[in-house]
Motif scaffolding. Structure first.
Motif, PDB file in Angstrom:
ATOM      1  N   LYS A 190       0.816  -1.213   0.000  1.00 20.56           N
ATOM      2  CA  LYS A 190       0.000   0.000   0.000  1.00 20.56           C
ATOM      3  C   LYS A 190       0.851   1.264   0.000  1.00 20.56           C
ATOM      4  O   LYS A 190       0.508   2.255  -0.656  1.00 20.56           O
ATOM      5  N   ALA A 191       1.950   1.245   0.733  1.00 23.40           N
ATOM      6  CA  ALA A 191       2.812   2.437   0.775  1.00 23.40           C
ATOM      7  C   ALA A 191       3.392   2.736  -0.596  1.00 23.40           C
ATOM      8  O   ALA A 191       3.465   3.904  -1.022  1.00 23.40           O
ATOM      9  N   MET A 192       3.800   1.705  -1.314  1.00 21.51           N
ATOM     10  CA  MET A 192       4.347   1.911  -2.653  1.00 21.51           C
ATOM     11  C   MET A 192       3.273   2.419  -3.611  1.00 21.51           C
ATOM     12  O   MET A 192       3.551   3.271  -4.474  1.00 21.51           O
ATOM     13  N   GLU A 193       2.059   1.930  -3.471  1.00 22.93           N
ATOM     14  CA  GLU A 193       0.974   2.409  -4.322  1.00 22.93           C
ATOM     15  C   GLU A 193       0.725   3.904  -4.107  1.00 22.93           C
ATOM     16  O   GLU A 193       0.461   4.648  -5.064  1.00 22.93           O
ATOM     17  N   SER A 194       0.831   4.356  -2.860  1.00 24.96           N
ATOM     18  CA  SER A 194       0.629   5.777  -2.575  1.00 24.96           C
ATOM     19  C   SER A 194       1.712   6.624  -3.231  1.00 24.96           C
ATOM     20  O   SER A 194       1.427   7.693  -3.798  1.00 24.96           O
ATOM     21  N   MET A 195       2.958   6.170  -3.168  1.00 26.93           N
ATOM     22  CA  MET A 195       4.044   6.909  -3.809  1.00 26.93           C
ATOM     23  C   MET A 195       3.874   6.933  -5.327  1.00 26.93           C
ATOM     24  O   MET A 195       4.123   7.958  -5.981  1.00 26.93           O
ATOM     25  N   TYR A 196       3.428   5.829  -5.889  1.00 28.74           N
ATOM     26  CA  TYR A 196       3.230   5.753  -7.340  1.00 28.74           C
ATOM     27  C   TYR A 196       2.130   6.725  -7.780  1.00 28.74           C
ATOM     28  O   TYR A 196       2.277   7.424  -8.799  1.00 28.74           O
ATOM     29  N   ARG A 197       1.042   6.795  -7.015  1.00 30.29           N
ATOM     30  CA  ARG A 197      -0.041   7.725  -7.349  1.00 30.29           C
ATOM     31  C   ARG A 197       0.436   9.172  -7.250  1.00 30.29           C
ATOM     32  O   ARG A 197       0.036  10.033  -8.050  1.00 30.29           O
ATOM     33  N   ALA A 198       1.301   9.440  -6.273  1.00 30.21           N
ATOM     34  CA  ALA A 198       1.821  10.802  -6.134  1.00 30.21           C
ATOM     35  C   ALA A 198       2.670  11.192  -7.338  1.00 30.21           C
ATOM     36  O   ALA A 198       2.561  12.318  -7.861  1.00 30.21           O
ATOM     37  N   ILE A 199       3.530  10.288  -7.786  1.00 32.62           N
ATOM     38  CA  ILE A 199       4.352  10.576  -8.965  1.00 32.62           C
ATOM     39  C   ILE A 199       3.479  10.746 -10.205  1.00 32.62           C
ATOM     40  O   ILE A 199       3.732  11.620 -11.044  1.00 32.62           O
ATOM     41  N   ARG A 200       2.427   9.939 -10.301  1.00 33.52           N
ATOM     42  CA  ARG A 200       1.533  10.081 -11.458  1.00 33.52           C
ATOM     43  C   ARG A 200       0.852  11.442 -11.457  1.00 33.52           C
ATOM     44  O   ARG A 200       0.678  12.066 -12.512  1.00 33.52           O
ATOM     45  N   GLY A 201       0.494  11.940 -10.290  1.00 32.42           N
ATOM     46  CA  GLY A 201      -0.099  13.274 -10.211  1.00 32.42           C
ATOM     47  C   GLY A 201       0.890  14.359 -10.570  1.00 32.42           C
ATOM     48  O   GLY A 201       0.538  15.337 -11.239  1.00 32.42           O
ATOM     49  N   ILE A 202       2.144  14.220 -10.153  1.00 35.15           N
ATOM     50  CA  ILE A 202       3.167  15.216 -10.479  1.00 35.15           C
ATOM     51  C   ILE A 202       3.426  15.237 -11.980  1.00 35.15           C
ATOM     52  O   ILE A 202       3.638  16.311 -12.582  1.00 35.15           O
ATOM     53  N   MET A 203       3.389  14.061 -12.617  1.00 33.33           N
ATOM     54  CA  MET A 203       3.657  13.979 -14.052  1.00 33.33           C
ATOM     55  C   MET A 203       2.448  14.355 -14.896  1.00 33.33           C
ATOM     56  O   MET A 203       2.527  14.369 -16.131  1.00 33.33           O
ATOM     57  N   GLY A 204       1.318  14.667 -14.262  1.00 33.45           N
ATOM     58  CA  GLY A 204       0.139  15.083 -15.021  1.00 33.45           C
ATOM     59  C   GLY A 204      -0.626  13.930 -15.634  1.00 33.45           C
ATOM     60  O   GLY A 204      -1.157  14.061 -16.745  1.00 33.45           O
ATOM     61  N   ASP A 205      -0.702  12.805 -14.937  1.00 38.09           N
ATOM     62  CA  ASP A 205      -1.441  11.629 -15.393  1.00 38.09           C
ATOM     63  C   ASP A 205      -0.984  11.179 -16.781  1.00 38.09           C
ATOM     64  O   ASP A 205      -1.754  11.164 -17.744  1.00 38.09           O
ATOM     65  N   PRO A 206       0.286  10.768 -16.927  1.00 32.01           N
ATOM     66  CA  PRO A 206       0.825  10.413 -18.246  1.00 32.01           C
ATOM     67  C   PRO A 206       0.363   9.022 -18.686  1.00 32.01           C
ATOM     68  O   PRO A 206      -0.250   8.281 -17.904  1.00 32.01           O
ATOM     69  N   PRO A 207       0.653   8.644 -19.925  1.00 30.97           N
ATOM     70  CA  PRO A 207       0.336   7.287 -20.381  1.00 30.97           C
ATOM     71  C   PRO A 207       1.045   6.228 -19.521  1.00 30.97           C
ATOM     72  O   PRO A 207       2.175   6.422 -19.077  1.00 30.97           O
ATOM     73  N   GLU A 208       0.349   5.115 -19.331  1.00 31.33           N
ATOM     74  CA  GLU A 208       0.837   4.037 -18.464  1.00 31.33           C
ATOM     75  C   GLU A 208       0.836   2.724 -19.240  1.00 31.33           C
ATOM     76  O   GLU A 208      -0.112   2.432 -19.977  1.00 31.33           O
TER      77      GLU A 208
ATOM     78  N   GLN B   6       8.414   5.897 -10.542  1.00 33.10           N
ATOM     79  CA  GLN B   6       7.763   6.034 -11.836  1.00 33.10           C
ATOM     80  C   GLN B   6       7.277   4.682 -12.340  1.00 33.10           C
ATOM     81  O   GLN B   6       6.509   4.596 -13.289  1.00 33.10           O
ATOM     82  N   ALA B   7       7.694   3.619 -11.682  1.00 29.67           N
ATOM     83  CA  ALA B   7       7.254   2.257 -11.999  1.00 29.67           C
ATOM     84  C   ALA B   7       6.931   1.544 -10.694  1.00 29.67           C
ATOM     85  O   ALA B   7       7.543   1.819  -9.645  1.00 29.67           O
ATOM     86  N   MET B   8       5.985   0.621 -10.755  1.00 33.78           N
ATOM     87  CA  MET B   8       5.572  -0.119  -9.569  1.00 33.78           C
ATOM     88  C   MET B   8       5.367  -1.588  -9.922  1.00 33.78           C
ATOM     89  O   MET B   8       4.636  -1.898 -10.873  1.00 33.78           O
ATOM     90  N   PRO B   9       5.996  -2.519  -9.204  1.00 32.90           N
ATOM     91  CA  PRO B   9       5.780  -3.945  -9.499  1.00 32.90           C
ATOM     92  C   PRO B   9       4.359  -4.362  -9.137  1.00 32.90           C
ATOM     93  O   PRO B   9       3.844  -4.020  -8.079  1.00 32.90           O
ATOM     94  N   GLN B  10       3.736  -5.118 -10.032  1.00 27.04           N
ATOM     95  CA  GLN B  10       2.377  -5.615  -9.812  1.00 27.04           C
ATOM     96  C   GLN B  10       2.346  -7.115  -9.540  1.00 27.04           C
ATOM     97  O   GLN B  10       1.622  -7.570  -8.640  1.00 27.04           O
ATOM     98  N   TYR B  11       3.120  -7.882 -10.319  1.00 26.32           N
ATOM     99  CA  TYR B  11       3.096  -9.343 -10.203  1.00 26.32           C
ATOM    100  C   TYR B  11       4.521  -9.886 -10.278  1.00 26.32           C
ATOM    101  O   TYR B  11       5.382  -9.307 -10.947  1.00 26.32           O
ATOM    102  N   VAL B  12       4.729 -11.001  -9.598  1.00 19.33           N
ATOM    103  CA  VAL B  12       5.994 -11.728  -9.644  1.00 19.33           C
ATOM    104  C   VAL B  12       5.704 -13.091 -10.229  1.00 19.33           C
ATOM    105  O   VAL B  12       4.834 -13.824  -9.719  1.00 19.33           O
ATOM    106  N   VAL B  13       6.405 -13.457 -11.298  1.00 15.57           N
ATOM    107  CA  VAL B  13       6.265 -14.766 -11.923  1.00 15.57           C
ATOM    108  C   VAL B  13       7.502 -15.584 -11.545  1.00 15.57           C
ATOM    109  O   VAL B  13       8.629 -15.168 -11.834  1.00 15.57           O
TER     110      VAL B  13
END
Length: 282
Positions: A140-158, A268-275
């Motif tokens: 959850k903490a990493m998700e919060s940081m990722y959302r903050a960076i996305r807001g600073i970058m102006g909601d860029p393509p993902e 600027q990147a966040m891990p979602q899944y580990v294979v």
């Protein structure tokens, strides 16, 4: 008168009184107690030592690590084997800590769950591998940081992109996110940043080269934003304008059809899944 060579008679003197024996500054406790019936010293009853050392010596792990030639010391080779055998797997530890999950999440009607979907996509990229498990990252903490960076970058393509790594690095990435301080281990073709690929087959070369070994790969969300052509000397993306007031967000291998991406912000990147998988060759 006294003749030459004669000694003077000695006057009688009192013999010195015997000195009392010197008393020690401390006295050790008696090792034996006296038996009242026979008068002979009786041995003290044995009292086993207690404490951390004796408790460790009673454990099965410690007992297996003791050398048969020297029962009071530990054999280095046997102790190393016990340490390796008892070391917890990093993925299992992350699951136990609640940072990885193997519980699938539904994605809608007539669709695979999220873990099965990642499994299918990975298998489509790499057909000659055996998938052992798929984990979802829950930080959850990493998700919060990722959302903050996305807001600073102006909601860029993902984009969802792959990142190859080794099992010994997976703990740091899942706990703290990507860290570009480790850049350069596999080259800096697009700059000193964290690399991602649209093709899992390309990322496989960074997962270790030992045949038959267990490997891991991450599927991550990446805020690619505006992209520019990368080069090895870059420590950040180039400027977009002549006034040098704004920079690109990502460097790529090809601006028209990019397949490899390099980002320069840690969140600027966040891990979602580990294979977790096994491959016969690279």
């Amino acid at each position: 008168g006294r003749q030459w060579g004669q000694s003077a008679p000695r006057s009688p003197q009192a013999s010195p009184a015997p000195s009392s024996p010197r008393q020690p500054r401390w006295s050790a406790p008696p090792r034996f107690s006296t038996d009242s019936t026979s008068g002979s010293p009786a041995p003290r009853p044995f009292q086993p030592r207690t404490g951390r050392l004796s408790q460790r010596a009673q454990s099965p792990t410690w007992a297996r690590a003791r050398s048969p030639e020297h029962p009071d010391c530990c054999s280095n080779s046997m102790a190393a084997e016990v340490s390796v055998a008892t070391e917890e797997d990093p993925l299992e530890r992350l699951v136990r800590k609640g940072l990885l999950s193997t519980e699938p999440l539904a994605q809608g009607d007539d669709r695979l769950d999220d873990l099965a979907h990642v499994n299918a996509v990975f298998s489509a990229h790499l057909r000659d591998v055996r998938i052992l498990a798929v984990y979802r990252v829950e930080n959850k903490a990493m998700e919060s940081m990722y959302r903050a960076i996305r807001g600073i970058m102006g909601d860029p393509p993902e984009l969802q992109l792959w990142h190859g790594t080794t099992p010994d690095c997976i703990h740091n990435i899942v706990v703290s996110g990507f860290n570009r301080a480790y850049s350069g281990r596999h080259g800096t073709k697009l700059g000193h940043g964290t690399y991602f690929s649209a093709n899992a087959a390309y990322s496989l070369r960074f997962c270790g080269r030992r045949p038959g070994a267990r490997r891991v790969m991450l599927l991550s969300k990446v805020l690619v934003g505006a992209c520019a052509k990368g080069s090895p000397e870059m420590v950040e993306p180039p400027f977009k304008d002549q006034e040098q007031m704004a920079r690109y967000d990502t460097t790529v291998d090809d601006t028209l059809a990019p397949s490899t991406f390099c980002v320069f912000r840690d969140y600027q990147a966040m891990p979602q899944y580990v294979v977790e998988f096994m491959a016969t060759d690279v």
